[in-house]
Design a protein around this motif. Structure first.
Motif, PDB file in Angstrom:
ATOM      1  N   THR A  88      10.807 -19.759   3.046  1.00 51.91           N
ATOM      2  CA  THR A  88      11.057 -19.473   1.627  1.00 51.91           C
ATOM      3  C   THR A  88      12.443 -18.851   1.435  1.00 51.91           C
ATOM      4  O   THR A  88      13.136 -19.162   0.457  1.00 51.91           O
ATOM      5  CB  THR A  88       9.972 -18.533   1.076  1.00 51.91           C
ATOM      6  N   SER A 129       9.172 -19.991  -9.834  1.00 51.41           N
ATOM      7  CA  SER A 129       7.953 -20.763  -9.563  1.00 51.41           C
ATOM      8  C   SER A 129       7.844 -21.105  -8.078  1.00 51.41           C
ATOM      9  O   SER A 129       6.748 -21.107  -7.517  1.00 51.41           O
ATOM     10  CB  SER A 129       7.934 -22.035 -10.410  1.00 51.41           C
ATOM     11  N   LEU A 130       8.987 -21.349  -7.429  1.00 51.20           N
ATOM     12  CA  LEU A 130       8.932 -21.667  -5.998  1.00 51.20           C
ATOM     13  C   LEU A 130       8.478 -20.450  -5.186  1.00 51.20           C
ATOM     14  O   LEU A 130       7.723 -20.576  -4.221  1.00 51.20           O
ATOM     15  CB  LEU A 130      10.303 -22.167  -5.512  1.00 51.20           C
ATOM     16  N   SER A 133       4.797 -19.965  -5.736  1.00 52.55           N
ATOM     17  CA  SER A 133       4.099 -21.001  -4.987  1.00 52.55           C
ATOM     18  C   SER A 133       4.034 -20.621  -3.509  1.00 52.55           C
ATOM     19  O   SER A 133       2.989 -20.752  -2.859  1.00 52.55           O
ATOM     20  CB  SER A 133       4.836 -22.330  -5.196  1.00 52.55           C
ATOM     21  N   GLY A 137       0.791 -19.934  -1.203  1.00 58.44           N
ATOM     22  CA  GLY A 137       0.645 -20.638   0.077  1.00 58.44           C
ATOM     23  C   GLY A 137       0.346 -19.655   1.196  1.00 58.44           C
ATOM     24  O   GLY A 137      -0.528 -19.885   2.035  1.00 58.44           O
ATOM     25  N   HIS A 143      -2.786 -25.287  -3.750  1.00 52.71           N
ATOM     26  CA  HIS A 143      -2.260 -25.574  -5.096  1.00 52.71           C
ATOM     27  C   HIS A 143      -1.178 -26.635  -4.992  1.00 52.71           C
ATOM     28  O   HIS A 143      -0.745 -26.999  -3.893  1.00 52.71           O
ATOM     29  CB  HIS A 143      -1.687 -24.307  -5.720  1.00 52.71           C
ATOM     30  N   TRP A 145       2.699 -27.408  -6.575  1.00 56.16           N
ATOM     31  CA  TRP A 145       3.849 -27.030  -7.396  1.00 56.16           C
ATOM     32  C   TRP A 145       4.386 -28.317  -8.021  1.00 56.16           C
ATOM     33  O   TRP A 145       4.568 -29.318  -7.343  1.00 56.16           O
ATOM     34  CB  TRP A 145       4.933 -26.383  -6.522  1.00 56.16           C
ATOM     35  N   TYR A 184      -2.382 -25.465 -10.218  1.00 55.68           N
ATOM     36  CA  TYR A 184      -1.014 -26.002 -10.279  1.00 55.68           C
ATOM     37  C   TYR A 184      -0.051 -24.872 -10.645  1.00 55.68           C
ATOM     38  O   TYR A 184      -0.395 -24.002 -11.443  1.00 55.68           O
ATOM     39  CB  TYR A 184      -0.888 -27.073 -11.370  1.00 55.68           C
ATOM     40  N   ILE A 185       1.155 -24.922 -10.089  1.00 57.99           N
ATOM     41  CA  ILE A 185       2.201 -23.957 -10.465  1.00 57.99           C
ATOM     42  C   ILE A 185       3.372 -24.751 -11.033  1.00 57.99           C
ATOM     43  O   ILE A 185       3.882 -25.677 -10.380  1.00 57.99           O
ATOM     44  CB  ILE A 185       2.725 -23.161  -9.246  1.00 57.99           C
TER      45      ILE A 185
END
Ligand code: ASP
Ligand code: MG
Length: 482
Positions: A88, A129-130, A133, A137, A143, A145, A184-185
């Motif tokens: 990330t 949002s990432l 997400s 995770g 989910h 993205w 969902y994201i």
């Protein structure tokens, strides 16, 4: 299916994002959930600042970019266990490098188009949002993205693009049906035009993204998670006794949100209203609070007024003259001149004598508005048929909002009485025939007093009034006995 939208303060840092995750977990116990997120608090402003500074060939834009990168990297370090961070962290760095390249281009060309600014601004929601997400995770919360540009199609009006609802609805339905998930994201605010160029939906537009998705998917509920426990009867910064409004209709919410109650982005309401999907405003920092439920019909409200709202920093423009009386097309020309200059009109009044038309605009637009209208009426001004536009500044609008006002008489009487008794001069008045909103223009210096006086009269003295009413009734009864 529930759609949950989290605003900038809800995702401002790791601590808050953890609260968001807890709320999402709760939602998932009962519903399929779509989460739409804003950029981390303050990031959109920093992105705009970076773009503008770069366009002035000022190296200081790099500092804004550094701050943006640091804030996101720090969120990742605090949110994700150390052994899972690196992926990330490099994703955030990659996005920040892309952003830096765009800003460097702006710096070299010394030019920032609305299109480029949209692409710069899009990084706020992409990054937030990432990161969320990645956090989900790391918690093994399965989910998907989705890049909202795949879902929401707009025209190419960069900075404030108009959504193609039909195209977007089909795209959302297809995408989600082809990729079934419990969660969902999705980044809010950003979209794409027909040529695949990034657009944005206007400041505060993440709410709108959530509403479009909720409407397309026939969600049962749209929740807007923010940092206050709902819409209030007045701006709490002005009125210490302001109360949360538990239930309100779409129409009232729309009226209130147009006027300062920044709790919800006004265009948000339309798509969900068309489908009758309720909106609940919730507080991420007090998730057990009831919040405000916005529905087709507000539950019976004893008070005919649901809220008082205000907007500051406005100017009144008056166009006056004998040359306007009985002449068709004057207002058309006036409004056309303003719209050509992209000046938004907030309030309109014209008395039946037709001798003057008065429009309220944002104060920063006043000079430009005057120039546009004076140019349009240059002939009439030369022949002294109308006067050059007259501008008054330092004004604000306060409005009473309530769907039940139409069933009551005496509300405006009470409003003007209260303002008059307190020595507050009214500069202009507007009320639509729907009677959902009575707007008055007053001096900005009087706003605090005016809103407090009205709040007291309409929200705090209901009991007092009932008592007075009973005393009055008793008196009349006694008199008729004597
Ligand atoms: N990040 C965007 C803004 O600050 C959109 C949003 O937060 O709703 O305007
Ligand atoms: Mg917002």
């Amino acid at each position: 299916m529930h759609v949950l939208k989290f605003g900038g303060t809800s995702v401002a840092n790791a601590e808050n994002i953890n609260k968001v995750v807890a709320i999402v977990k709760q939602s998932l116990l009962k519903n399929k959930t779509i989460v739409v997120v804003s950029a981390l608090s303050g990031i959109t402003d920093l992105l705009i600042a970076a773009g503008k500074t770069a366009s002035l060939r000022n190296e200081a834009y790099k500092e804004s970019l550094k701050t943006i990168e640091t804030k996101h990297l720090q969120a990742v370090r605090e949110l994700i266990p150390i052994d899972r961070q690196s992926e990330t962290l490099s994703l955030v760095k990659k996005k920040c490098n892309e952003l830096e390249n765009i800003c460097e281009g702006v710096f070299l060309l010394a030019e920032l188009s609305a299109r480029t600014l949209d692409s710069i601004m899009s990084y706020g929601e992409l990054l937030s949002s990432l990161i969320i997400s990645a956090k989900l995770g790391s918690l093994q919360m399965s989910h998907l993205w989705i890049d909202s540009r795949e879902l929401i199609r707009t025209n190419s009006n960069f900075g404030n693009a108009i959504v193609d609802m039909d195209h977007s609805t089909t795209a959302i339905q297809n995408y989600l049906h082809q990729n079934p998930k419990q969660l969902y994201i999705i980044p809010g605010f950003i979209a794409m035009d027909a040529s695949g160029i990034t657009t944005t939906l206007g400041r505060g537009g993440s709410d709108f993204t959530a509403a479009i998705i909720a409407a397309a998917m026939d969600a049962e509920l749209l929740e807007i998670w923010t940092d206050v426990s709902g819409m209030m009867t007045a701006d709490p910064r002005l009125v210490s006794n302001a109360k949360i409004i538990p239930n309100i209709s779409y129409q009232e919410a729309m009226e209130l949100s147009h006027f300062g109650a920044k709790v919800i982005y006004p265009p948000t309401i339309q798509p969900v209203m068309n489908k009758g999907i309720p909106i609940r405003i919730k507080n991420t920092f007090a998730p057990d609070d009831y919040g405000t439920l916005i529905e087709r019909k507000a539950t019976e409200n004893k008070n005919s007024v649901s809220g008082i709202s205000s907007i500051g920093k406005m100017a009144l423009l008056s166009l006056e003259g004998t040359g306007m009386v009985g002449v068709p097309g004057i207002s058309k020309r006036l409004f056309e001149a303003l719209s050509t200059e992209k000046i938004n009109v907030i309030l309109i009044t014209q008395a039946s004598s037709e001798y003057s038309i008065c429009v309220g605009v944002d104060e920063p637009n006043a000079a430009k508005a005057k120039e546009a209208v004076d140019t349009e009426f240059a002939n009439e001004i030369a022949f002294k048929k109308v006067d050059p536009v007259y501008i008054e500044k330092d004004l604000s609008i306060i409005a009473l909002v309530g769907e039940n006002m139409k069933n009551h008489t005496g509300i405006s009487g009470k409003m003007f009485g209260a303002l008059g008794r307190n020595g507050i001069n009214i500069r202009a008045i507007a009320q639509g025939s729907s009677e959902k909103n009575i707007s008055t223009v007053i001096k900005t210096a009087d706003v605090k007093k005016a809103v407090n006086v009205l709040h007291e009269d309409f929200f705090e003295t209901v009991h007092k009034q009932v008592n007075l009413f009973l005393v009055d009734k008793l008196k009349t009864l006694m008199i008729s006995y004597i």
